[in-house]
Design a protein around this motif. Structure first.
Motif, PDB file in Angstrom:
ATOM      1  N   ARG A  11      41.871  47.285  30.696  1.00  0.00           N
ATOM      2  CA  ARG A  11      41.294  48.193  29.689  1.00  0.00           C
ATOM      3  C   ARG A  11      40.879  47.406  28.454  1.00  0.00           C
ATOM      4  O   ARG A  11      39.829  47.676  27.846  1.00  0.00           O
ATOM      5  CB  ARG A  11      42.298  49.287  29.317  1.00  0.00           C
ATOM      6  CG  ARG A  11      42.514  50.312  30.424  1.00  0.00           C
ATOM      7  CD  ARG A  11      43.275  51.532  29.954  1.00  0.00           C
ATOM      8  NE  ARG A  11      43.520  52.435  31.055  1.00  0.00           N
ATOM      9  CZ  ARG A  11      42.644  53.316  31.526  1.00  0.00           C
ATOM     10  NH1 ARG A  11      41.456  53.411  30.943  1.00  0.00           N
ATOM     11  NH2 ARG A  11      42.943  54.095  32.540  1.00  0.00           N
ATOM     12  N   ASP A  32      44.038  49.654  37.313  1.00  0.00           N
ATOM     13  CA  ASP A  32      45.477  49.470  37.507  1.00  0.00           C
ATOM     14  C   ASP A  32      45.711  48.173  38.293  1.00  0.00           C
ATOM     15  O   ASP A  32      45.440  48.100  39.491  1.00  0.00           O
ATOM     16  CB  ASP A  32      46.055  50.673  38.259  1.00  0.00           C
ATOM     17  CG  ASP A  32      47.581  50.638  38.340  1.00  0.00           C
ATOM     18  OD1 ASP A  32      48.158  49.530  38.292  1.00  0.00           O
ATOM     19  OD2 ASP A  32      48.194  51.712  38.469  1.00  0.00           O
ATOM     20  N   ASN A  34      48.416  46.875  39.267  1.00  0.00           N
ATOM     21  CA  ASN A  34      49.386  47.041  40.350  1.00  0.00           C
ATOM     22  C   ASN A  34      48.680  47.471  41.632  1.00  0.00           C
ATOM     23  O   ASN A  34      49.025  47.023  42.732  1.00  0.00           O
ATOM     24  CB  ASN A  34      50.450  48.072  39.965  1.00  0.00           C
ATOM     25  CG  ASN A  34      51.359  47.573  38.863  1.00  0.00           C
ATOM     26  OD1 ASN A  34      51.800  46.423  38.893  1.00  0.00           O
ATOM     27  ND2 ASN A  34      51.628  48.413  37.882  1.00  0.00           N
ATOM     28  N   ALA A 192      42.078  57.197  39.515  1.00  0.00           N
ATOM     29  CA  ALA A 192      42.463  55.782  39.497  1.00  0.00           C
ATOM     30  C   ALA A 192      41.318  54.908  38.975  1.00  0.00           C
ATOM     31  O   ALA A 192      41.534  53.738  38.658  1.00  0.00           O
ATOM     32  CB  ALA A 192      42.864  55.329  40.893  1.00  0.00           C
TER      33      ALA A 192
END
Length: 280
Positions: A11, A32, A34, A192
C-alpha cells in the motif's frame, strides 16, 4: 512478509509511486503479501528454479517468489509506471530479478530462462486466456516450462478443471487436461484486490505431463475443439461442418454419435477425432 524481505508494504509502495490500476491493462493489484507468498508456495519448491512472471504490477507476487527462494524471476510488465518499483525490488535481490518492459504476447523468453522453468502470475484479465492457450500448445512437448501457477477469474479457473458434461467444460478444459494435471489451489474474494473486481478469483496449478494423455496434433485439436464449442447447443454434425464436409463419416469413425453435443465428448474422443480429420 514486509518484515521478512525488508521492503515497504505494498500500500505504501502504490501510494509513494502513485500507481493507480488501469482497467485497459486488466490490472487488479493484490496487496496482501501473505497471500502473494501463499501463491508463490503453491507453485512448489522454487529453489533452483527460474520463474517467469507476467504482469507483476507493483511486485507483490514477485517479492513472494524471490522470498520463497526462486533462483531467478523474469518479470514482464507492459506498464512503464511499474518499472521504478520493480527496480527497487531488483536492487534488494541482486542478480535474481530481470525485468522486461514489454508485451508478454510478443517477448521471447527462451534466452532469458534456464529450463525447465516455472510460470507463476496474477495474469492481466485481458490476456490471461490467450497466454494460457499459447503455453499449452507449443510445437514440441514436453514444454520449456515445468508448471503453471496462474490466477484467473473464478469462472475461467472452473473452465480449466471442468469435466465432460459440466456447464464449464470446453476448449480450455480439453487443452489443459490433455497435457497437464490441473487443479484449483486457492480462491480469492474481490476485496483482496485494489480495485476490487466484480468477480471472485482463483489460482490454478497445472503440472506438465511428460507426454500428452492421448496422441493428437495440438493445432488440429485446438481448431476442432474450438469449432465444436462455438455453438454449444448444436449437434456435432452441424457445429463441425466447417471443419470437414464429410464430418458425419469422421464422427462415426471416431465412435462419436453425430447427434452428440460437444460438452459430452471426452478428451480421448476429441483426440481420436482430430487424428481422423488430420488423416484426410
Amino acid at each position: 512478509m514486509a518484515a521478512i524481505d525488508g521492503l515497504p508494504p505494498l500500500r505504501d509502495v502504490i501510494r509513494d509511486h502513485e500507481l493507480v490500476a488501469k482497467k485497459q491493462l486488466g490490472q487488479n493489484f493484490l496487496l496482501d503479501l501473505n497471500l502473494t507468498a501463499k501463491i508463490a508456495r503453491s507453485a512448489g519448491a522454487l529453489e533452483g528454479h527460474d520463474v517467469l512472471e507476467v504482469g507483476p504490477g507493483p511486485g507483490g507476487l514477485t517479492r513472494g517468489l524471490l522470498a520463497e527462494g526462486a533462483r531467478k524471476v523474469l518479470a514482464i510488465e507492459k506498464d512503464p509506471r511499474c518499472m521504478p518499483v520493480l527496480a527497487e525490488i531488483a536492487a534488494h535481490y541482486p542478480g535474481r530479478l530481470e525485468v522486461i518492459n514489454g508485451d508478454a504476447l510478443e517477448v521471447d523468453v527462451s534466452t532469458h530462462l534456464r529450463t525447465p522453468y516455472k510460470i507463476a502470475a496474477n495474469l492481466p484479465y485481458n490476456v490471461g486466456t490467450e497466454l494460457l492457450v499459447r503455453w499449452l500448445t507449443p510445437k514440441e512437448w514436453p514444454p520449456q516450462w515445468d508448471s503453471l501457477t496462474l490466477m484467473f477469474q473464478r469462472e475461467v479457473a472452473e473452465r480449466i478443471v471442468a469435466q465432460p458434461g459440466d456447464n464449464h467444460y470446453g476448449r480450455l478444459a480439453i487443452l489443459a487436461q490433455w497435457r497437464t494435471t490441473a487443479r484449483i489451489v486457492m480462491s480469492l474474494p474481490p476485496e483482496a484486490f485494489t480495485p476490487a473486481p466484480k468477480v471472485h478469483s482463483a489460482v490454478v496449478h497445472l503440472k506438465a505431463l511428460p507426454e500428452p494423455r492421448y496422441p493428437a496434433d495440438a493445432k488440429t485439436l485446438s481448431r476442432v475443439v474450438a469449432a465444436g464449442f462455438n455453438q454449444r447447443r448444436k449437434m456435432l454434425r452441424a457445429s463441425l461442418k466447417s471443419v470437414a464436409p464429410d464430418i458425419e463419416a469422421k464422427l462415426d469413425a471416431a465412435g462419436i454419435p453425430p447427434t452428440q453435443r460437444a460438452e459430452r465428448v471426452t478428451i480421448e474422443e476429441w483426440c481420436r477425432l482430430s487424428r481422423i480429420i488430420d488423416a484426410r
